[in-house]
Design a protein around this motif. Structure first.
Motif, short mmCIF file in Angstrom:
data_model
loop_
_atom_site.label_atom_id
_atom_site.label_comp_id
_atom_site.label_asym_id
_atom_site.label_seq_id
_atom_site.Cartn_x
_atom_site.Cartn_y
_atom_site.Cartn_z
N TYR A 147 26.15 76.22 -99.35
CA TYR A 147 26.25 76.76 -98.01
C TYR A 147 27.20 75.91 -97.16
CZ TYR A 147 24.93 78.24 -93.34
OH TYR A 147 24.97 78.71 -92.07
N ILE A 148 27.05 74.58 -97.25
CA ILE A 148 27.91 73.68 -96.48
C ILE A 148 29.35 73.80 -96.95
CG2 ILE A 148 28.41 71.24 -96.03
CD1 ILE A 148 25.46 70.74 -95.98
N TYR A 149 29.52 73.82 -98.27
CA TYR A 149 30.86 73.95 -98.84
C TYR A 149 31.54 75.19 -98.29
CZ TYR A 149 33.98 75.59 -102.66
OH TYR A 149 35.00 76.09 -103.39
N LEU A 150 30.83 76.31 -98.33
CA LEU A 150 31.43 77.56 -97.85
C LEU A 150 31.75 77.49 -96.36
CD1 LEU A 150 29.31 80.23 -99.75
CD2 LEU A 150 31.66 79.51 -100.20
N ALA A 151 30.82 76.91 -95.60
CA ALA A 151 31.01 76.84 -94.16
C ALA A 151 32.23 76.00 -93.83
CB ALA A 151 29.76 76.27 -93.49
N VAL A 152 32.37 74.85 -94.49
CA VAL A 152 33.48 73.95 -94.20
C VAL A 152 34.80 74.59 -94.60
CG1 VAL A 152 34.56 71.77 -94.85
CG2 VAL A 152 32.11 71.84 -94.33
N ILE A 153 34.84 75.11 -95.82
CA ILE A 153 36.10 75.65 -96.32
C ILE A 153 36.54 76.86 -95.51
CG2 ILE A 153 37.24 76.75 -98.28
CD1 ILE A 153 36.79 73.80 -98.70
N ARG A 154 35.58 77.72 -95.22
CA ARG A 154 35.99 78.93 -94.54
C ARG A 154 36.16 78.72 -93.03
NH1 ARG A 154 32.80 84.02 -96.31
NH2 ARG A 154 31.02 82.79 -95.64
N GLY A 155 35.61 77.59 -92.55
CA GLY A 155 35.68 77.34 -91.12
C GLY A 155 36.87 76.51 -90.71
#
Ligand SMILES: Nc1ncnc2c1ncn2[C@@H]1O[C@H](COP(=O)(O)OP(=O)(O)OP(=O)(O)O)[C@@H](O)[C@H]1O
Ligand SMILES: [Mg+2]
Lengths: 240, 182
Positions: B19-27
């Motif tokens: 979840y964090i990975y996705l949030a950081v990369i997409r954000g």
């Protein structure tokens, strides 16, 4: 063959099955009827553990099943389920659908599995459609493939949930015919259906459910001609 | 990238990490990620500029591809898993034999799209220094002063690559179409 004792099932606050008691003998055909939402599907789903009951007991062939300890995959192999919406595997042909679990669950050789699958498709009169994908089949044909797929596992009992209610009227008969021939061969079946013709002709017992309870049970004649409960009469007058 | 099926797993910790990975990369913008890899990570692990670029792009696209797969898996009718389980299949067998093949077919169009985006994103990596198509173009442009022409040629190269790839994706989709319907 199968024994259900004081089965209860909740969905959150909703008490869907209330103290269900039922015994199914080998070779018996039992038809369940009841108004929409009374818990018929939930009962079948509990019996092959797609839903886990909250309290009560399920015995299969003299063994009490403990959903926490027992290998439910093994149990499911012997309790077949036919769905209202067929649920065929769309990326596989008819014959592959039937052979799939033989190969990957029962670990048959491919050749052997396809031989069995072929025989079963012949039995449901669909041999010439063996290499068609589900998208190329009619609803009635799909449901017959689904029945053949379950038969392949040689289950001790078949749970059949409204097998014809998503079919066009002219396709219903071919599926009922298939089920009749199975019943005549002595396959044990628990069928949810509102096809009264089938129930009258084939059922050894009819069970009426209402509000999560079994309110009445008896032979087709008893239930359809001389129902005891007011609720049963009400329900029957609606569907006949 | 493949192990990003984590997101679907029931394991809370794996799920949280993803979840964090996705949030950081997409954000965050890709350009920032490339800079971090190029100027930041390179100081920690020895990484040639080329591999720093590759790593940044993979991690970036991995996030989107994860989401594509997740969407595709979740779009498969629940009845498929139920039918498979009711035949005695284990969860993993049902995933492997029934759910994933269908999900994969369904994810080919958006995957193709994502690859094209990734292809074009590679020009950003170049911008940071690498000498890929875009970088070479800039060099030639500066050296020859024919700035506009050179950029047009570079653009055409990308266009050809993308068209070629789109054609290929289309072919694959057509081939799978027979049984993708319903
Ligand atoms: N997964 C679920 N979560 C919450 N509630 C559910 C779930 N499945 C069923 N229910 C509820 O349980 C009740 C019984 O549902 P069930 O599907 O067993 O009824 P049914 O007798 O099969 O009805 P129908 O004739 O419409 O198929 C309904 O009120 C339904 O809304
Ligand atoms: Mg139902």
């Amino acid at each position: 063959m199968m024994k259900i004792k004081k089965l209860n099932k909740f969905f959150g606050e909703l008490h869907v099955l209330k103290d269900i008691d039922l015994e199914i003998k080998r070779g018996e055909v039992i038809v369940i009827i009841g108004a929409s939402g009374c818990g018929k599907s939930t009962l079948l789903r509990c019996l092959n553990f797609l839903e886990i009951f909250d309290s009560g007991e399920i015995w299969i062939k003299g063994e009490k099943i403990d959903p926490k300890k027992d290998n439910l995959n093994k149990v499911r192999e012997n309790v077949g389920m036919v769905f209202q919406r067929f649920n065929l595997f769309p990326h596989k042909t008819a014959i592959e659908n039937v052979a799939e679990a033989l190969i990957h669950v029962k670990k048959y050789e491919k050749e052997e599995a396809f031989k069995i699958a072929k025989k079963l498709l012949e039995k449901v009169k669909l041999l010439e459609r063996a290499n068609n994908y589900p998208s190329q089949l009619s609803g009635g044909e799909m449901q017959r493939v689904a029945i053949a797929r379950v038969l392949a596992m040689k289950p001790d009992i078949m749970l059949i949930d409204e097998p014809t209610s998503s079919l066009d009227p002219e396709l219903i008969d071919e599926v009922l015919q298939t089920m009749k021939s199975l019943a005549n061969e002595g396959v044990t079946m628990l069928v949810v259906t509102h096809e009264m013709g089938f129930a009258r002709e084939m059922a050894d017992r009819v069970i009426v459910m209402d509000g999560g309870k079994i309110i009445e049970e008896g032979s087709p004649d008893e239930i359809f001609d001389r129902p005891e409960k007011e609720r049963t009469r009400e329900f029957l007058s609606k569907i006949l | 990238m493949i192990c990003n099926f984590f997101r679907l797993s029931k394991n809370k910790i794996l799920n949280y990490i993803t979840y964090i990975y996705l949030a950081v990369i997409r954000g965050t913008p890709l350009i920032v990620q490339i800079f971090i890899f190029y100027y930041g990570i390179v100081n920690i692990i020895v990484l040639s500029p080329f591999w720093a670029g590759v790593a940044a792009l993979s991690i970036h696209n991995g996030a989107y591809i994860t989401e594509i797969f997740r969407g595709a898996i979740q779009s498969i009718d629940r009845g498929q898993m139920e039918a498979a389980r009711s035949l005695g299949m284990t969860y993993f067998l049902a995933m492997r034999r029934i759910i994933l093949p269908q999900a994969f077919k369904r994810s080919i169009p958006p995957l193709g799209n994502q690859f094209i985006i990734g292809l074009k994103d590679s020009s950003l990596v170049a911008y940071v220094t690498l000498m890929d198509l875009w970088g070479t173009g800039m060099n030639i442009a500066y050296n020859s002063f024919k700035v506009l022409e050179t950029y047009i040629v570079v653009g055409l190269y990308y266009l050809v690559l993308v068209l070629f790839f789109s054609y290929f994706v289309n072919k694959v989709e057509k081939k799978l179409e027979v049984d993708i319907k319903k």
